[in-house]
Write a protein that holds these residues in place. Structure first.
Motif, mmCIF file in Angstrom:
data_model
loop_
_atom_site.group_PDB
_atom_site.id
_atom_site.type_symbol
_atom_site.label_atom_id
_atom_site.label_comp_id
_atom_site.label_asym_id
_atom_site.label_seq_id
_atom_site.Cartn_x
_atom_site.Cartn_y
_atom_site.Cartn_z
ATOM 1 N N HIS A 168 4.354 18.922 -5.195
ATOM 2 C CA HIS A 168 3.373 18.981 -6.133
ATOM 3 C C HIS A 168 2.821 20.461 -5.757
ATOM 4 N N PHE A 169 2.514 21.087 -4.502
ATOM 5 C CA PHE A 169 2.084 22.307 -4.036
ATOM 6 C C PHE A 169 3.255 23.128 -3.751
ATOM 7 N N GLN A 170 3.282 24.113 -4.345
ATOM 8 C CA GLN A 170 4.341 25.173 -4.020
ATOM 9 C C GLN A 170 3.799 26.666 -3.484
ATOM 10 N N LEU A 211 3.629 14.486 2.755
ATOM 11 C CA LEU A 211 2.746 14.105 1.783
ATOM 12 C C LEU A 211 1.871 14.998 1.572
ATOM 13 N N LYS A 212 1.428 15.787 2.483
ATOM 14 C CA LYS A 212 0.230 16.895 2.596
ATOM 15 C C LYS A 212 0.723 17.898 1.259
ATOM 16 N N ALA A 213 1.806 18.217 1.184
ATOM 17 C CA ALA A 213 1.980 19.431 0.103
ATOM 18 C C ALA A 213 3.031 18.797 -0.832
ATOM 19 N N ALA A 265 0.794 -1.274 -0.098
ATOM 20 C CA ALA A 265 -0.148 -0.084 -0.124
ATOM 21 C C ALA A 265 0.878 1.086 0.187
ATOM 22 N N CYS A 266 0.651 2.198 0.829
ATOM 23 C CA CYS A 266 1.211 3.493 0.807
ATOM 24 C C CYS A 266 2.585 3.397 1.224
ATOM 25 N N ALA A 267 3.067 2.207 1.861
ATOM 26 C CA ALA A 267 4.454 1.969 2.513
ATOM 27 C C ALA A 267 5.309 1.192 1.540
ATOM 28 N N THR A 288 -13.921 5.344 2.416
ATOM 29 C CA THR A 288 -12.942 5.900 1.440
ATOM 30 C C THR A 288 -11.388 6.257 2.458
ATOM 31 N N PHE A 289 -10.519 6.644 1.836
ATOM 32 C CA PHE A 289 -9.487 6.780 2.684
ATOM 33 C C PHE A 289 -9.718 8.075 3.733
ATOM 34 N N PRO A 290 -10.109 9.278 2.882
ATOM 35 C CA PRO A 290 -10.599 10.536 3.825
ATOM 36 C C PRO A 290 -11.350 10.005 5.195
ATOM 37 N N SER A 312 -11.633 25.870 4.010
ATOM 38 C CA SER A 312 -11.627 25.100 2.765
ATOM 39 C C SER A 312 -12.801 23.903 2.988
ATOM 40 N N ARG A 313 -13.217 23.402 1.887
ATOM 41 C CA ARG A 313 -14.470 22.628 1.665
ATOM 42 C C ARG A 313 -14.292 21.386 2.533
ATOM 43 N N VAL A 314 -15.380 20.830 3.154
ATOM 44 C CA VAL A 314 -15.164 19.665 4.069
ATOM 45 C C VAL A 314 -15.285 18.399 3.052
ATOM 46 N N ILE A 315 -14.216 17.529 3.333
ATOM 47 C CA ILE A 315 -13.878 16.268 2.291
ATOM 48 C C ILE A 315 -14.931 15.325 3.132
ATOM 49 N N THR A 316 -14.454 14.884 4.532
ATOM 50 C CA THR A 316 -15.156 14.069 5.429
ATOM 51 C C THR A 316 -15.015 14.670 6.748
ATOM 52 N N LYS A 359 -10.625 18.686 6.084
ATOM 53 C CA LYS A 359 -11.142 19.515 4.753
ATOM 54 C C LYS A 359 -9.926 19.254 3.743
ATOM 55 N N LEU A 360 -10.349 20.103 2.617
ATOM 56 C CA LEU A 360 -9.433 19.761 1.583
ATOM 57 C C LEU A 360 -7.815 19.787 1.822
ATOM 58 N N TYR A 361 -7.667 20.905 2.723
ATOM 59 C CA TYR A 361 -6.210 21.233 3.090
ATOM 60 C C TYR A 361 -5.931 20.069 4.226
ATOM 61 N N ASP A 362 -6.668 19.261 4.621
ATOM 62 C CA ASP A 362 -6.225 18.297 5.572
ATOM 63 C C ASP A 362 -5.745 17.136 4.704
ATOM 64 N N CYS A 363 -5.985 16.947 3.932
ATOM 65 C CA CYS A 363 -5.700 15.703 2.670
ATOM 66 C C CYS A 363 -4.486 16.162 2.036
ATOM 67 N N SER A 364 -3.653 14.665 1.911
ATOM 68 C CA SER A 364 -2.760 14.934 1.046
ATOM 69 C C SER A 364 -3.158 14.668 -0.612
ATOM 70 N N PRO A 365 -2.643 15.144 -1.598
ATOM 71 C CA PRO A 365 -3.245 15.277 -2.939
ATOM 72 C C PRO A 365 -3.059 13.900 -3.592
ATOM 73 N N ILE A 366 -3.623 13.908 -4.924
ATOM 74 C CA ILE A 366 -3.569 12.518 -5.658
ATOM 75 C C ILE A 366 -2.394 12.956 -6.682
HETATM 76 C C1 LIG Z 1 -9.230 15.834 -1.254
HETATM 77 C C2 LIG Z 1 -9.361 15.403 -2.597
HETATM 78 C C3 LIG Z 1 -10.625 14.483 -2.455
HETATM 79 C C4 LIG Z 1 -9.514 16.675 -3.425
HETATM 80 O O1 LIG Z 1 -9.637 16.147 -4.823
HETATM 81 P P1 LIG Z 1 -10.842 17.014 -5.757
HETATM 82 O O2 LIG Z 1 -11.875 17.085 -5.233
HETATM 83 O O3 LIG Z 1 -10.905 16.041 -6.984
HETATM 84 O O4 LIG Z 1 -9.935 18.375 -5.923
HETATM 85 P P2 LIG Z 1 -9.588 18.711 -7.356
HETATM 86 O O5 LIG Z 1 -8.577 18.004 -8.306
HETATM 87 O O6 LIG Z 1 -10.852 19.159 -8.183
HETATM 88 O O7 LIG Z 1 -8.825 20.124 -7.044
HETATM 89 C C5 LIG Z 1 -9.405 21.398 -6.837
HETATM 90 C C6 LIG Z 1 -8.519 22.514 -6.282
HETATM 91 O O8 LIG Z 1 -8.046 21.863 -5.229
HETATM 92 C C7 LIG Z 1 -6.600 21.404 -5.282
HETATM 93 N N1 LIG Z 1 -6.284 20.583 -4.453
HETATM 94 C C8 LIG Z 1 -6.710 19.386 -4.805
HETATM 95 N N2 LIG Z 1 -6.458 18.400 -3.856
HETATM 96 C C9 LIG Z 1 -5.478 19.127 -2.786
HETATM 97 C C10 LIG Z 1 -5.157 18.873 -1.696
HETATM 98 N N3 LIG Z 1 -5.001 17.532 -1.213
HETATM 99 N N4 LIG Z 1 -4.515 19.572 -0.978
HETATM 100 C C11 LIG Z 1 -4.491 20.891 -1.439
HETATM 101 N N5 LIG Z 1 -4.913 21.266 -2.570
HETATM 102 C C12 LIG Z 1 -5.533 20.381 -3.365
HETATM 103 C C13 LIG Z 1 -6.224 21.316 -6.703
HETATM 104 O O9 LIG Z 1 -5.047 21.780 -7.135
HETATM 105 C C14 LIG Z 1 -7.367 22.307 -7.250
HETATM 106 O O10 LIG Z 1 -6.810 23.643 -7.151
HETATM 107 P P3 LIG Z 1 -6.864 25.031 -8.574
HETATM 108 O O11 LIG Z 1 -8.490 25.080 -8.417
HETATM 109 O O12 LIG Z 1 -6.163 25.919 -7.916
HETATM 110 O O13 LIG Z 1 -6.597 24.158 -9.902
HETATM 111 C C15 LIG Z 1 -8.357 14.283 -3.124
HETATM 112 O O14 LIG Z 1 -7.003 15.316 -3.109
HETATM 113 C C16 LIG Z 1 -8.166 13.292 -2.346
HETATM 114 O O15 LIG Z 1 -8.721 12.388 -2.454
HETATM 115 N N6 LIG Z 1 -7.006 13.128 -1.305
HETATM 116 C C17 LIG Z 1 -6.680 12.110 -0.501
HETATM 117 C C18 LIG Z 1 -5.767 11.198 -1.440
HETATM 118 C C19 LIG Z 1 -5.694 9.690 -0.716
HETATM 119 O O16 LIG Z 1 -6.679 9.310 0.071
HETATM 120 N N7 LIG Z 1 -4.252 9.191 -0.704
HETATM 121 C C20 LIG Z 1 -3.944 7.971 -0.052
HETATM 122 C C21 LIG Z 1 -3.841 8.274 1.486
HETATM 123 S S1 LIG Z 1 -3.129 6.953 2.378
#
Ligand SMILES: CC(C)(COP(=O)(O)OP(=O)(O)OC[C@H]1O[C@@H](n2cnc3c(N)ncnc32)[C@H](O)[C@@H]1OP(=O)(O)O)[C@@H](O)C(=O)NCCC(=O)NCCS
Length: 385
Positions: A180-182, A328-330, A80-82, A139-141, A193-197, A201-208
């Motif tokens: 990924h993010f600078q 991983l976050k940024a 997995a992630c390891a 889901t992971f979040p 930022s928008r609530v994911i779970t 929120k968005l900025y609490d999550c690592s990106p894809i």
């Molecule tokens: C949080 C998450 C759902 C957001 O995905 P999304 O809703 O599809 O977001 P989008 O790709 O539409 O991006 C929207 C904007 O947010 C930014 N963004 C996306 N994910 C981000 C994150 N995690 N942190 C900061 N910014 C993020 C994008 O760059 C984009 O910015 P822009 O509008 O300036 O271009 C997704 O990043 C995610 O699933 N993360 C968790 C990954 C995971 O589970 N990994 C395994 C863990 S062990």
């Protein structure tokens, strides 16, 4: 017999318009150049790839062929992630077993070949598919949100404390050209930022992210013969846990991380990590994961992780600088590339080549902590130079 890291490479993380093998080569070519070695010097290649989000279903073969390791790549690993740490462990083990003198561990992941919803559905099957994803749509979040709410309920950890982890990560990543993010962000932006779970929120999550990393390992003998500069692997700790979250003792920490840390500290004869290590890279796939890692790795007492970040103890100049490269976050989290990207960071820091992100070194020792799934796997490495 000691085993050291003699070369490291890391691609730019982010959404990358290239093939899996091209991405891997970006990291591999940098690692070979870094070690001043050629493909023919490598005895074994280990390819780590989770692979669930990309079209290349047998990635090791294409990666090895493209990188010039055909005939040297007997296996692909997955944890997995390891996965990256498992690849380093496999390369380390082959040297320890006397099968190889020089081995390369490659971690590569193309995650942006599928959309977010598909990626979330795949990630949610990373635990026990039947008892979790099939019935509850995990889901992971959502998994880490359960950790966050448990930590908040038991210890009073706040959303603001979690936000501080993201702010620190983005501040560091802003100085990291491979991230990924600078872009720096504020606490208010995280909280707004928008609530994911909930409460994540968005900025609490690592990106894809897409990304690749590579580390070349060598025996003490090979290090001497080639006159190479090594960062030594002092000890390795590992553990694993149940597939099903409901079988776990608690949600406020990861037992696998705690056990892996105990094993690594014992191997490196470390009693007090704060007075033995200069910095650490930890698995912050979500902000709460970094807070739990401070506690599980013994940087502070259980329940005090929120205070640890609030007091700046995990920042530059603190008791234990953590994730100075952006985490991983940024920096990003291309699953299999993550564990080896941690090794990349540690080698750069211990060689004092980290530029604007350099930490002050006293012990010349550091730790990496890499988690697979929700603590399904955990690896802790201690490095020294
Ligand atoms: C949080 C998450 C759902 C957001 O995905 P999304 O809703 O599809 O977001 P989008 O790709 O539409 O991006 C929207 C904007 O947010 C930014 N963004 C996306 N994910 C981000 C994150 N995690 N942190 C900061 N910014 C993020 C994008 O760059 C984009 O910015 P822009 O509008 O300036 O271009 C997704 O990043 C995610 O699933 N993360 C968790 C990954 C995971 O589970 N990994 C395994 C863990 S062990």
């Amino acid at each position: 017999m000691k085993v050291g890291i003699v070369g490291v490479g890391c691609s730019k993380f982010g959404a990358r318009d290239c093939t899996l093998q091209e991405l891997a080569f970006e990291a591999v070519s940098e690692a070979l150049k870094d070690a001043d070695l050629a493909q023919e010097d490598i005895d074994i290649s280990v390819v780590g790839c989770v692979g669930t989000r990309s079209y290349e279903l047998m990635p090791a073969v294409v990666v090895n062929e493209y990188c010039g390791f055909s005939g040297k790549g007997p296996l692909r690993v997955e944890a997995a992630c390891a996965t990256g740490s498992a690849a380093v462990y496999s390369a380390f083990s082959s040297i320890k077993a006397g099968i190889a003198e020089i081995a390369i561990a490659i971690g590569v992941e193309k995650m942006t070949e599928v959309d977010t919803a598909t990626s979330a559905a795949i990630g949610g099957r990373a635990g026990n598919y039947l008892w979790e994803h099939h019935f509850y749509g995990t889901t992971f979040p959502a998994y880490y949100a359960m950790h966050a709410t448990a930590h908040m309920a038991k210890f009073g950890t706040t959303e603001k404390q979690m936000a501080l982890v993201a702010v620190k990560a983005h501040r560091n990543a802003a100085k990291n050209p491979k991230a990924h993010f600078q872009k720096e962000i504020s606490v208010e932006e995280v909280l707004g930022s928008r609530v994911i779970t909930y409460p994540l929120k968005l900025y609490d999550c690592s990106p894809i992210s897409d990304g690749a990393s590579a580390a070349i390992l060598a025996s003490e003998k090979a290090v001497k013969e080639h006159g190479m500069d090594a960062v030594w692997i002092e000890s390795i700790g590992f553990s694993s846990d149940t597939s099903n979250m409901t079988m776990r003792e608690s949600f406020v920490g990861l037992r696998a991380s705690r056990l892996a840390a105990e094993m690594a500290y014992k191997g490196a004869k470390i009693i007090d990590p704060l007075n033995s290590l200069d910095f650490a890279t930890v698995h912050d796939c979500f902000t709460i994961a970094e807070i739990m890692a401070y506690e599980d790795l013994g940087f502070c007492k259980k329940g005090k992780g929120g205070e640890f970040i609030e007091k700046g103890e995990s920042d530059f100049g603190g008791k234990m600088p953590v994730n100075t490269f952006g985490g991983l976050k940024a920096k990003g989290h291309p699953l299999a590339a993550t564990g080896i990207a941690m090794v990349y960071e540690i080698v750069k820091q211990l060689r004092e080549e980290a530029g604007r992100l350099q930490v002050d070194l006293k012990h010349y020792r550091a730790l990496s902590h890499n988690v697979g799934g929700t603590g399904h796997f955990a690896w802790v490495f201690i490095f020294g130079r």
